[in-house]
Design an enzyme around this catalytic site. Structure first.
Site, PDB file in Angstrom:
ATOM      1  N   ALA A 141      45.550  60.512  44.894  1.00  0.00           N
ATOM      2  CA  ALA A 141      44.122  60.574  44.570  1.00  0.00           C
ATOM      3  C   ALA A 141      43.408  59.254  44.824  1.00  0.00           C
ATOM      4  O   ALA A 141      42.192  59.177  44.678  1.00  0.00           O
ATOM      5  CB  ALA A 141      43.934  60.993  43.107  1.00  0.00           C
ATOM      6  N   GLY A 142      44.151  58.195  45.192  1.00  0.00           N
ATOM      7  CA  GLY A 142      43.513  56.920  45.507  1.00  0.00           C
ATOM      8  C   GLY A 142      42.782  56.301  44.337  1.00  0.00           C
ATOM      9  O   GLY A 142      41.689  55.761  44.497  1.00  0.00           O
ATOM     10  N   LEU A 143      43.387  56.328  43.161  1.00  0.00           N
ATOM     11  CA  LEU A 143      42.693  55.933  41.933  1.00  0.00           C
ATOM     12  C   LEU A 143      42.738  54.439  41.639  1.00  0.00           C
ATOM     13  O   LEU A 143      42.030  53.975  40.750  1.00  0.00           O
ATOM     14  CB  LEU A 143      43.297  56.688  40.739  1.00  0.00           C
ATOM     15  CG  LEU A 143      43.195  58.210  40.776  1.00  0.00           C
ATOM     16  CD1 LEU A 143      43.984  58.818  39.617  1.00  0.00           C
ATOM     17  CD2 LEU A 143      41.747  58.647  40.720  1.00  0.00           C
TER      18      LEU A 143
ATOM     19  N   ASN B 299      55.255  48.842  34.564  1.00  0.00           N
ATOM     20  CA  ASN B 299      54.031  48.704  33.789  1.00  0.00           C
ATOM     21  C   ASN B 299      54.142  49.316  32.399  1.00  0.00           C
ATOM     22  O   ASN B 299      53.146  49.405  31.678  1.00  0.00           O
ATOM     23  CB  ASN B 299      52.855  49.354  34.516  1.00  0.00           C
ATOM     24  CG  ASN B 299      52.648  48.785  35.899  1.00  0.00           C
ATOM     25  OD1 ASN B 299      52.780  49.489  36.891  1.00  0.00           O
ATOM     26  ND2 ASN B 299      52.339  47.504  35.980  1.00  0.00           N
TER      27      ASN B 299
ATOM     28  N   ARG C  87      45.383  55.061  34.082  1.00  0.00           N
ATOM     29  CA  ARG C  87      46.551  54.512  33.425  1.00  0.00           C
ATOM     30  C   ARG C  87      46.287  54.170  31.962  1.00  0.00           C
ATOM     31  O   ARG C  87      47.227  53.971  31.195  1.00  0.00           O
ATOM     32  CB  ARG C  87      47.051  53.275  34.179  1.00  0.00           C
ATOM     33  CG  ARG C  87      47.311  53.530  35.660  1.00  0.00           C
ATOM     34  CD  ARG C  87      48.419  52.683  36.216  1.00  0.00           C
ATOM     35  NE  ARG C  87      49.703  53.024  35.626  1.00  0.00           N
ATOM     36  CZ  ARG C  87      50.863  52.444  35.978  1.00  0.00           C
ATOM     37  NH1 ARG C  87      50.873  51.512  36.922  1.00  0.00           N
ATOM     38  NH2 ARG C  87      51.998  52.795  35.408  1.00  0.00           N
TER      39      ARG C  87
ATOM     40  N   GLU D  18      49.316  44.619  31.759  1.00  0.00           N
ATOM     41  CA  GLU D  18      49.955  45.532  32.696  1.00  0.00           C
ATOM     42  C   GLU D  18      51.482  45.455  32.644  1.00  0.00           C
ATOM     43  O   GLU D  18      52.172  45.884  33.561  1.00  0.00           O
ATOM     44  CB  GLU D  18      49.447  45.253  34.115  1.00  0.00           C
ATOM     45  CG  GLU D  18      47.927  45.317  34.236  1.00  0.00           C
ATOM     46  CD  GLU D  18      47.412  46.637  34.774  1.00  0.00           C
ATOM     47  OE1 GLU D  18      48.093  47.234  35.615  1.00  0.00           O
ATOM     48  OE2 GLU D  18      46.310  47.057  34.366  1.00  0.00           O
TER      49      GLU D  18
ATOM     50  N   ARG E 169      44.038  42.092  36.696  1.00  0.00           N
ATOM     51  CA  ARG E 169      44.413  43.080  35.684  1.00  0.00           C
ATOM     52  C   ARG E 169      45.109  42.498  34.463  1.00  0.00           C
ATOM     53  O   ARG E 169      45.115  43.122  33.410  1.00  0.00           O
ATOM     54  CB  ARG E 169      45.309  44.146  36.319  1.00  0.00           C
ATOM     55  CG  ARG E 169      44.646  44.855  37.484  1.00  0.00           C
ATOM     56  CD  ARG E 169      45.481  46.041  37.920  1.00  0.00           C
ATOM     57  NE  ARG E 169      44.958  46.647  39.138  1.00  0.00           N
ATOM     58  CZ  ARG E 169      45.464  47.739  39.679  1.00  0.00           C
ATOM     59  NH1 ARG E 169      46.495  48.337  39.130  1.00  0.00           N
ATOM     60  NH2 ARG E 169      44.954  48.234  40.786  1.00  0.00           N
TER      61      ARG E 169
ATOM     62  N   HIS F  95      49.450  43.091  41.157  1.00  0.00           N
ATOM     63  CA  HIS F  95      50.370  42.606  40.132  1.00  0.00           C
ATOM     64  C   HIS F  95      51.170  41.446  40.720  1.00  0.00           C
ATOM     65  O   HIS F  95      51.393  41.371  41.935  1.00  0.00           O
ATOM     66  CB  HIS F  95      51.347  43.694  39.689  1.00  0.00           C
ATOM     67  CG  HIS F  95      50.709  44.825  38.955  1.00  0.00           C
ATOM     68  ND1 HIS F  95      51.034  46.145  39.193  1.00  0.00           N
ATOM     69  CD2 HIS F  95      49.772  44.845  37.979  1.00  0.00           C
ATOM     70  CE1 HIS F  95      50.318  46.927  38.395  1.00  0.00           C
ATOM     71  NE2 HIS F  95      49.549  46.162  37.662  1.00  0.00           N
TER      72      HIS F  95
ATOM     73  N   CYS G 239      58.431  48.383  41.139  1.00  0.00           N
ATOM     74  CA  CYS G 239      57.454  49.098  40.311  1.00  0.00           C
ATOM     75  C   CYS G 239      58.102  50.212  39.518  1.00  0.00           C
ATOM     76  O   CYS G 239      57.649  50.561  38.428  1.00  0.00           O
ATOM     77  CB  CYS G 239      56.346  49.698  41.191  1.00  0.00           C
ATOM     78  SG  CYS G 239      55.163  48.505  41.830  1.00  0.00           S
TER      79      CYS G 239
END
Length: 416
Positions: free
Chosen positions: A22-24, A103, A131, A164, A196, A230, A347
């Site tokens: 979704a490219g969020l 995260n 998130r 994060e 972040r 990150h 990740c």
């Protein structure tokens, strides 16, 4: 019962059945680049299991974290809507981003804390809407997995201080069971992209964990602007080794001097920008790798297969492992579905140093358990999700049933 020496356990997030593009994530170049593409949840989850299987075969201890309930009906209810009528809120309510367990929390092993317990603070992830509602589901798992008295599991740092988790935290030490220096990397600038990790969040966690020794290091604005959302996109540490890009930190000279003062035996492996640009480092996810200590000695870098496709990166790595330094082995792994959404091998995992006997055994896996999980995923995870399907899936009952089947296989009905 006697306690064994602590070891590092990698807890990998199992990719959920709602995995989609979704490219969020603003600032995550891969996430935005692949927005609207067809995703393959079954392949994504199986790729993750294979990475875990490879770690077990290296002699490492492997754990898991479970996909969250998606769509998140409770979050949508707080926003006075539901999955059938959520509109633009549907995508963040359905995201499978909890798969990126780095995260999930910040972890301080027992040797680092004044009370002698391993502390975990669940990340609030407030910067990104999709998130920001993960932490209750993550906290429930951490409280269950680490219920032993040797752990202290904490709720999130309050907003607006963005945290994060372990993706912006490194630990350096003589060996995993020895006291360490914990490094908290925070951001301030970054041009078009948000920083972040807030300094105040990192400082609060260090106080909460009662750390004996902590360093607070600012990430460079150049790294954030280049897409290093990150710190673990430009640096990774393991025991006495720090592996980092030349442009990772705003004031590397001071950081390196402080680190050497606290841990004189530290080995800093720095990749020069003239050999590997920030752009190439981020495109290949060179640093979003698992740097692990092998049981037979030496360290291995578990990195995405994409690193082989960036010529200058792979050439530099081959020189590195031939140089008789601390990193002796390169292990490429296929996590392409995760990579396309902006998350590499690092990740997908949360590192916890502890005695495995203190962890709820339902969160630990061997190859036989991975086989059972693969059977569940093969039977219940969708093979593909095309972009035109996404907004028509509503409450996504198939995904709900898939997660229940996984929980049944793991005897984790408490998380249903």
């Amino acid at each position: 019962m006697s306690r064994a020496d602590p070891v590092e356990i990698n807890f990998d997030g199992i990719v959920g059945p709602t995995h989609n593009y979704a490219g969020l994530s603003l600032g995550n170049l891969a996430s935005r680049k692949n927005a609207g593409q067809t995703s393959h949840p079954r392949a994504a989850a199986l790729q993750g299991l294979e990475k875990m299987r490879a770690n077990i075969r290296l002699g490492l201890v492997q754990g898991i974290l479970i996909p969250h309930r998606r769509p998140d009906a409770e979050w949508l209810e707080l926003l006075a809507t539901d999955a059938a009528s959520a509109g633009p809120l549907w995508a963040p309510a359905t995201s499978a981003s909890a798969m990126w367990a780095a995260n999930a929390a910040t972890v301080s092993p027992a040797p680092d804390s004044t009370d002698g317990r391993c502390h975990l603070t669940v990340a609030n992830l407030v910067t990104m809407p999709h998130r920001s509602h993960e932490w209750p589901g993550t906290l429930a798992q951490l409280q269950l997995a680490f219920a032993d008295a040797t752990f202290a599991v904490h709720g999130p740092v309050p907003a607006p201080f963005g945290d994060e988790g372990a993706a912006n935290h490194m630990r350096l030490c003589e060996h995993h069971g020895a006291p360490g220096v914990e490094v908290f990397v925070y951001g301030e600038g970054g041009g078009p992209f948000p920083a972040r990790q807030h300094f105040q969040a990192s400082a609060a966690i260090a106080r909460r964990h009662g750390l004996r020794d902590a360093l607070f290091v600012r990430q460079s604005d150049e790294a954030i602007a280049a897409g290093a959302f990150h710190n673990d996109v430009v640096a990774v540490a393991n025991e006495r080794v720090l592996f980092a890009h030349e442009q990772a930190f705003a004031d590397k000279a001071r950081f390196f001097a402080d680190l050497r003062g606290r841990l004189p035996s530290v080995e800093i492996v720095e990749v020069p920008a003239e050999a590997v640009s920030l752009a190439d480092a981020i495109a290949s996810y060179l640093f979003n790798a698992q740097l692990v200590t092998l049981p037979e000695g030496g360290m291995a870098l578990i990195l995405p297969t994409e690193a082989r496709g960036v010529g200058r990166v792979w050439e530099w790595l081959e020189v590195l492992v031939a140089s008789n330094g601390p990193i002796r082995k390169l292990i490429p792994v296929d996590v392409r579905e995760s990579m396309a959404n902006g998350g590499g091998p690092a990740c997908l995992r949360l590192r916890v140093v502890c005695d495995p006997a203190t962890v709820d055994p339902r969160f630990l896996v061997d190859e036989a358990r991975l086989d059972r999980l693969a059977t569940v995923i093969g039977a219940h995870w969708p093979e593909s999700v095309a972009p035109e399907q996404v907004e028509t899936l509503g409450a996504w009952p198939e995904a709900v049933r898939a997660r229940v089947a996984l929980l049944d296989a793991l005897d984790l009905s408490e998380l249903a």
